[in-house]
Design an enzyme around this catalytic site. Structure first.
Site, short mmCIF file in Angstrom:
data_model
loop_
_atom_site.label_atom_id
_atom_site.label_comp_id
_atom_site.label_asym_id
_atom_site.label_seq_id
_atom_site.Cartn_x
_atom_site.Cartn_y
_atom_site.Cartn_z
N HIS A 175 1.05 1.17 10.28
CA HIS A 175 1.63 1.86 9.13
C HIS A 175 1.04 1.37 7.81
O HIS A 175 0.37 0.35 7.74
CB HIS A 175 3.16 1.75 9.11
N ARG A 217 5.69 1.18 -2.13
CA ARG A 217 6.97 1.05 -2.83
C ARG A 217 7.26 2.33 -3.59
O ARG A 217 6.35 2.95 -4.15
CB ARG A 217 6.93 -0.13 -3.80
N GLU A 244 5.42 3.93 5.66
CA GLU A 244 6.62 3.16 5.34
C GLU A 244 6.85 3.22 3.83
O GLU A 244 5.98 2.83 3.05
CB GLU A 244 6.48 1.71 5.78
N ASN A 281 13.43 -0.83 -3.36
CA ASN A 281 14.19 -1.97 -3.86
C ASN A 281 15.37 -1.45 -4.66
O ASN A 281 15.20 -0.66 -5.61
CB ASN A 281 13.29 -2.86 -4.73
N ARG A 314 -6.34 -1.39 -10.84
CA ARG A 314 -6.91 -0.66 -9.71
C ARG A 314 -7.06 -1.56 -8.49
O ARG A 314 -7.35 -2.75 -8.60
CB ARG A 314 -8.27 -0.08 -10.06
N HIS A 324 -5.68 5.46 -2.13
CA HIS A 324 -4.92 6.63 -1.68
C HIS A 324 -4.61 6.55 -0.20
O HIS A 324 -5.17 5.73 0.53
CB HIS A 324 -5.71 7.91 -1.96
N ARG A 377 -17.30 18.50 -8.22
CA ARG A 377 -18.43 18.90 -7.38
C ARG A 377 -18.08 18.96 -5.90
O ARG A 377 -18.68 19.72 -5.15
CB ARG A 377 -19.60 17.92 -7.60
N GLN A 378 -17.12 18.15 -5.46
CA GLN A 378 -16.75 18.13 -4.05
C GLN A 378 -15.69 19.20 -3.79
O GLN A 378 -14.52 19.02 -4.15
CB GLN A 378 -16.23 16.75 -3.65
N HIS A 383 -6.16 8.27 7.02
CA HIS A 383 -6.58 6.93 6.60
C HIS A 383 -5.88 6.45 5.35
O HIS A 383 -5.22 7.21 4.64
CB HIS A 383 -8.11 6.86 6.42
N GLU A 418 -10.12 2.85 5.20
CA GLU A 418 -11.31 3.10 4.41
C GLU A 418 -11.46 2.00 3.36
O GLU A 418 -10.54 1.75 2.57
CB GLU A 418 -11.23 4.45 3.69
N HIS A 442 1.19 -2.91 1.77
CA HIS A 442 0.34 -3.46 2.82
C HIS A 442 -0.01 -2.38 3.83
O HIS A 442 0.57 -1.30 3.83
CB HIS A 442 1.06 -4.60 3.55
N GLU A 446 0.37 -6.83 7.41
CA GLU A 446 1.48 -7.25 8.26
C GLU A 446 1.04 -7.23 9.71
O GLU A 446 0.26 -6.36 10.12
CB GLU A 446 2.69 -6.33 8.06
#
Length: 346
Positions: A47, A51, A111, A115, A135, A139, A169-170, A207, A262, A289, A338
């Site tokens: 997973h 948050r 997941e 909090n 950064r 994603h 472009r993509q 991914h 990735e 994580h 984890e």
């Protein structure tokens, strides 16, 4: 005297950068192979933890907009947080000894960590990992059979986009935004450069992307220490970055899998001693994580400790934290991984 002092200062700074880089380049390269990882067929990238500010809003978003199902809701009132485990529909789900869906025995689990109190705090905002100077995490990515239809359906549901198919472009990828501003990449698992066409099986949680400072160190870590296999490398000369895709299923096509990692390397970061990515767990928090699961994580963790000692950092060593039967290991950039057993009840 002033020019002389300036020259001495410049020389000192250069020497400091030289020795910092030399020490960095001589730091652990993670070349020792952990046999209990390389030989364990039960290992899965289980997973990804994000948050969130408001669980009602986020859980509803992933269910109503993407069709995910809530497989588990685990409450920890004494520590003031809850966990929500979501997945795209799966058949033949395994159950743990308490009769609950074993969310730790699957691939492609999301997941969401809440909090308590964040939903009522007007100042609270998660770090989505894509804004300077924080950064790091990039994603999550969902793959689909028909990306044009999928994007049109999402737009009809008022899902916000960072990038639509028609932007840039993509033209074969898009980025949707979740309620907290996390980026969700959308790609097709039926691709023009592949001979095989896959039937439409709906969404796949394909991914999770994180940025890494030193590609070779990170590749050594994930392959030699955690036993992942390199699926593909995508080099982008014009934009000066390279993408590395790893998983525990090397024989399956990359885009149709679940549980792929990735690693994004922007060229030159490895030679900058001052450069550092945000790991998501320092303030401001956001990404938490990724989690790997297997049948015998204790043996895996003990071998890593024996082989690497203090060369590898741990957030929590196996079975030594408040929550038992799990560990958190840190990769070369300080991202948390984890490690849990299949069937974990918590």
């Amino acid at each position: 005297m002033k020019p002389l002092l300036r020259q001495i200062s410049l020389t000192t700074n250069r020497l400091t950068r030289f020795y910092s880089y030399r020490m960095s380049s001589e730091s652990p390269s993670y070349t020792k192979k952990i046999q209990s990882a390389l030989s364990d067929a039960s290992l899965k990238l289980n997973h990804t933890c994000l948050r969130i500010k408001d669980p009602q809003r986020s859980v509803d978003f992933y269910k109503s907009k993407f069709g995910m199902e809530l497989l588990g809701h685990k409450k920890f009132p004494e520590m003031k947080f809850d966990l929500y485990f979501l997945s795209f529909p799966k058949s033949d789900l395994k159950h743990n000894k308490e009769g609950e869906v074993d969310v730790f025995c699957e691939r492609g689990i999301l997941e969401l960590t809440h909090n308590y109190g964040s939903e009522s705090d007007p100042e609270f905002k998660v770090n989505n990992g894509n804004e300077e100077p924080y950064r790091g995490f990039g994603h999550i990515c969902f793959s689909v059979a028909d990306i044009e239809k999928t994007c049109a359906d999402l737009e009809a549901k008022d899902v916000a986009f960072k990038k639509k198919l028609t932007d840039g472009r993509q033209k074969n990828i898009a980025f949707a935004l979740d309620p907290d501003g996390y980026w969700i990449e959308l790609v097709a698992y039926n691709r023009p450069d592949q001979a095989t066409t896959h039937s439409d099986v709906g969404y796949r949680f394909n991914h999770t992307m994180i940025r890494v400072k030193d590609a070779q160190k990170s590749l050594h870590f994930y392959q030699n220490v955690l036993g992942m296999k390199l699926l593909d490398v995508s080099k982008h000369e014009n934009a000066k970055f390279t993408l590395y895709f790893l998983s525990y299923k090397p024989d399956e096509p990359r885009w149709s899998q679940e549980g792929v990692l990735e690693l994004t390397h922007n060229w030159g970061t490895e030679s900058d001693p001052e450069f550092k990515y945000h790991n998501g767990n320092e303030k401001p928090q956001g990404y938490g994580h990724v989690c790997i699961s297997c049948e015998d994580p204790e043996t895996l963790c003990k071998e890593i400790e024996t082989q690497y000692g203090d060369q590898i950092a741990w957030g929590v060593k196996y079975n030594q934290g408040k929550m038992k039967n799990l560990a958190f290991i840190k990769d070369p950039d300080g991202y948390a991984i984890e490690v849990v057993p299949h069937g974990l009840c918590c």
